[in-house]
Scaffold this active site. Structure first.
Site, mmCIF file in Angstrom:
data_model
loop_
_atom_site.group_PDB
_atom_site.id
_atom_site.type_symbol
_atom_site.label_atom_id
_atom_site.label_comp_id
_atom_site.label_asym_id
_atom_site.label_seq_id
_atom_site.Cartn_x
_atom_site.Cartn_y
_atom_site.Cartn_z
ATOM 1 N N THR A 9 0.847 -1.195 0.000
ATOM 2 C CA THR A 9 0.000 0.000 0.000
ATOM 3 C C THR A 9 0.880 1.242 0.000
ATOM 4 O O THR A 9 2.037 1.188 0.409
ATOM 5 C CB THR A 9 -0.966 -0.004 1.209
ATOM 6 O OG1 THR A 9 -1.902 1.056 1.074
ATOM 7 C CG2 THR A 9 -0.215 0.144 2.536
ATOM 8 N N ASP A 113 -6.465 -2.048 -3.673
ATOM 9 C CA ASP A 113 -7.557 -1.378 -4.389
ATOM 10 C C ASP A 113 -8.566 -2.325 -5.036
ATOM 11 O O ASP A 113 -9.568 -1.872 -5.587
ATOM 12 C CB ASP A 113 -6.985 -0.427 -5.456
ATOM 13 C CG ASP A 113 -6.132 -1.152 -6.477
ATOM 14 O OD1 ASP A 113 -5.650 -2.264 -6.178
ATOM 15 O OD2 ASP A 113 -5.948 -0.620 -7.569
ATOM 16 N N GLU A 199 3.431 -11.538 -12.380
ATOM 17 C CA GLU A 199 2.856 -12.769 -11.850
ATOM 18 C C GLU A 199 3.662 -13.977 -12.338
ATOM 19 O O GLU A 199 4.022 -14.864 -11.555
ATOM 20 C CB GLU A 199 1.387 -12.901 -12.266
ATOM 21 C CG GLU A 199 0.472 -11.808 -11.696
ATOM 22 C CD GLU A 199 0.477 -10.506 -12.493
ATOM 23 O OE1 GLU A 199 1.276 -10.380 -13.456
ATOM 24 O OE2 GLU A 199 -0.322 -9.610 -12.150
ATOM 25 N N ARG A 228 -10.381 -0.121 -9.893
ATOM 26 C CA ARG A 228 -9.390 0.953 -9.795
ATOM 27 C C ARG A 228 -10.138 2.217 -9.413
ATOM 28 O O ARG A 228 -11.029 2.665 -10.130
ATOM 29 C CB ARG A 228 -8.655 1.128 -11.128
ATOM 30 C CG ARG A 228 -8.282 -0.235 -11.751
ATOM 31 C CD ARG A 228 -7.262 -0.102 -12.844
ATOM 32 N NE ARG A 228 -5.960 0.171 -12.301
ATOM 33 C CZ ARG A 228 -5.041 0.913 -12.919
ATOM 34 N NH1 ARG A 228 -5.320 1.477 -14.068
ATOM 35 N NH2 ARG A 228 -3.875 1.111 -12.359
HETATM 36 C C1 UGA Z 1 -1.916 -4.638 -11.916
HETATM 37 C C2 UGA Z 1 -1.850 -5.900 -11.049
HETATM 38 O O1 UGA Z 1 -3.161 -6.244 -10.620
HETATM 39 C C3 UGA Z 1 -0.949 -5.630 -9.858
HETATM 40 O O2 UGA Z 1 -0.943 -6.725 -8.988
HETATM 41 C C4 UGA Z 1 0.434 -5.306 -10.373
HETATM 42 O O3 UGA Z 1 1.308 -5.051 -9.297
HETATM 43 C C5 UGA Z 1 0.313 -4.068 -11.249
HETATM 44 O O4 UGA Z 1 -0.602 -4.271 -12.325
HETATM 45 C C6 UGA Z 1 1.662 -3.629 -11.804
HETATM 46 O O5 UGA Z 1 1.719 -3.086 -12.910
HETATM 47 O O6 UGA Z 1 2.647 -3.825 -11.154
HETATM 48 P P1 UGA Z 1 -2.730 -2.143 -11.072
HETATM 49 O O7 UGA Z 1 -4.129 -1.844 -10.653
HETATM 50 O O8 UGA Z 1 -2.235 -1.546 -12.334
HETATM 51 O O9 UGA Z 1 -2.573 -3.718 -11.057
HETATM 52 O O10 UGA Z 1 -1.687 -1.752 -9.895
HETATM 53 P P2 UGA Z 1 -1.926 -0.920 -8.569
HETATM 54 O O11 UGA Z 1 -3.184 -1.378 -7.908
HETATM 55 O O12 UGA Z 1 -1.788 0.522 -8.863
HETATM 56 O O13 UGA Z 1 -0.693 -1.376 -7.661
HETATM 57 C C7 UGA Z 1 -0.569 -2.694 -7.157
HETATM 58 C C8 UGA Z 1 -0.275 -2.656 -5.658
HETATM 59 O O14 UGA Z 1 0.948 -1.974 -5.437
HETATM 60 C C9 UGA Z 1 -1.340 -1.942 -4.841
HETATM 61 O O15 UGA Z 1 -1.598 -2.658 -3.651
HETATM 62 C C10 UGA Z 1 -0.727 -0.592 -4.555
HETATM 63 O O16 UGA Z 1 -1.149 -0.025 -3.337
HETATM 64 C C11 UGA Z 1 0.755 -0.923 -4.519
HETATM 65 N N1 UGA Z 1 1.615 0.235 -4.919
HETATM 66 C C12 UGA Z 1 1.332 0.966 -6.018
HETATM 67 C C13 UGA Z 1 2.709 0.562 -4.141
HETATM 68 O O17 UGA Z 1 2.972 -0.092 -3.125
HETATM 69 N N2 UGA Z 1 3.484 1.635 -4.521
HETATM 70 C C14 UGA Z 1 3.213 2.388 -5.626
HETATM 71 O O18 UGA Z 1 3.956 3.362 -5.907
HETATM 72 C C15 UGA Z 1 2.102 2.051 -6.386
HETATM 73 MN MN MN Z 2 -4.945 -2.082 -8.754
#
Ligand code: UGA
Ligand code: MN
Length: 255
Positions: A9, A113, A199, A228
């Protein structure tokens, strides 16, 4: 068996709302341990207080994504996977603090999310190796994930990303604790600069498509949605204007 949920997170306007939605899905689940890993140099009070008052069994960790792995403003959206070092730290914590000979369980990587039906956690609890199921709003389709027949994965459905060795989302699988703690004690996510490969980077180290175990049952139901959340820009802008006017929203009320 215990369900260990690892959630990366990071601080943002909607963070507490996201965490609240995940927390409410985890709350009714028995024998669950939530490992929340902040993408930050220091743990924040918001997350610490949130976990303390949640009543859930939890572990609070933090690690800041190193600068080379961070996505910069001008970079393409998909080239730098997110939450990589956070998930790896969660697994490392389990390796250092849980004895897989005394504790049975599964590990699930739950982004903060997504939308989870609590049922998924009791379905994944019984996975012996790597279990899989469909996830809505992934793979550029209404749902994407494994196609299953008679307890075997016979193929995958997706509009996007079919080239991947494991064309499934992070939210579409869980792993037995023994697999990551005993069988493959060095396996981890690798931040390759190719979209959608995160993955597969872990799964290809620990399993084969033929070995995947269908869940929900036989991959027949969606219990996870890859939602999202929209950033409420009018609230962000309006608050800036209120601050300028000397009338900020009461800071003692956390959002
Ligand atoms: C997709 C996949 O569902 C994610 O599991 C994958 O990590 C991600 O792509 C990716 O490109 O790496 P997406 O909705 O695009 O998901 O990704 P986010 O939900 O924005 O981020 C995934 C997780 O990483 C979230 O739990 C978010 O809180 C966390 N995150 C995001 C961080 O810890 N730091 C950041 O700067 C951004
Ligand atoms: Mn996401």
């Amino acid at each position: 068996p215990t369900v260990f949920v690892i959630t990366p997170t990071f601080k943002r306007f909607v963070q507490k709302a996201e965490l609240t939605r995940v927390y409410q899905a985890l709350k009714p689940v028995k024998n669950l341990h939530w490992i929340v890993v902040e993408d930050a140099i220091n743990k924040t009070d918001l997350v610490a207080n949130f976990l303390r008052t949640s009543g859930l069994k939890h572990t609070h960790l933090n690690v800041r994504t190193p600068d080379i792995l961070r996505r910069h403003r001008n970079e393409m959206r998909r080239m730098k996977p997110r939450g990589v070092v956070q998930r790896n730290l969660g697994v490392q914590w389990l390796r250092e603090n849980i004895d897989p000979h005394r504790t049975s369980g599964v590990i699930y990587f739950a982004d903060d999310d997504n939308t989870y039906d609590s049922k998924i956690f009791d379905e994944m609890r019984w996975i012996r190796g790597v279990g899989v199921w469909p996830v809505a709003f992934t793979g550029a389709a209404r749902w994407a994930g494994p196609l299953c027949k008679n307890g075997k994965v016979v193929g995958f459905h997706a509009k996007w990303g079919r080239f991947r060795p494991f064309p499934i989302d992070m939210a579409a699988f869980a792993v037995n604790l023994r697999k990551l703690l005993i069988d493959f004690p060095n396996a981890k996510f690798v931040a390759v600069e190719k979209p959608g490969m995160l993955e597969s980077s872990l799964l290809s180290q620990i399993t084969k498509v033929e070995q995947l175990e269908p869940v929900t049952p036989n991959c027949s139901k969606v219990y996870v949605w890859h939602t999202r959340t929209e950033t409420p820009r009018d609230s962000i802008l309006g608050e800036k204007q209120l601050i300028k006017k000397g009338m900020p929203s009461d800071k003692s009320i956390e959002t």
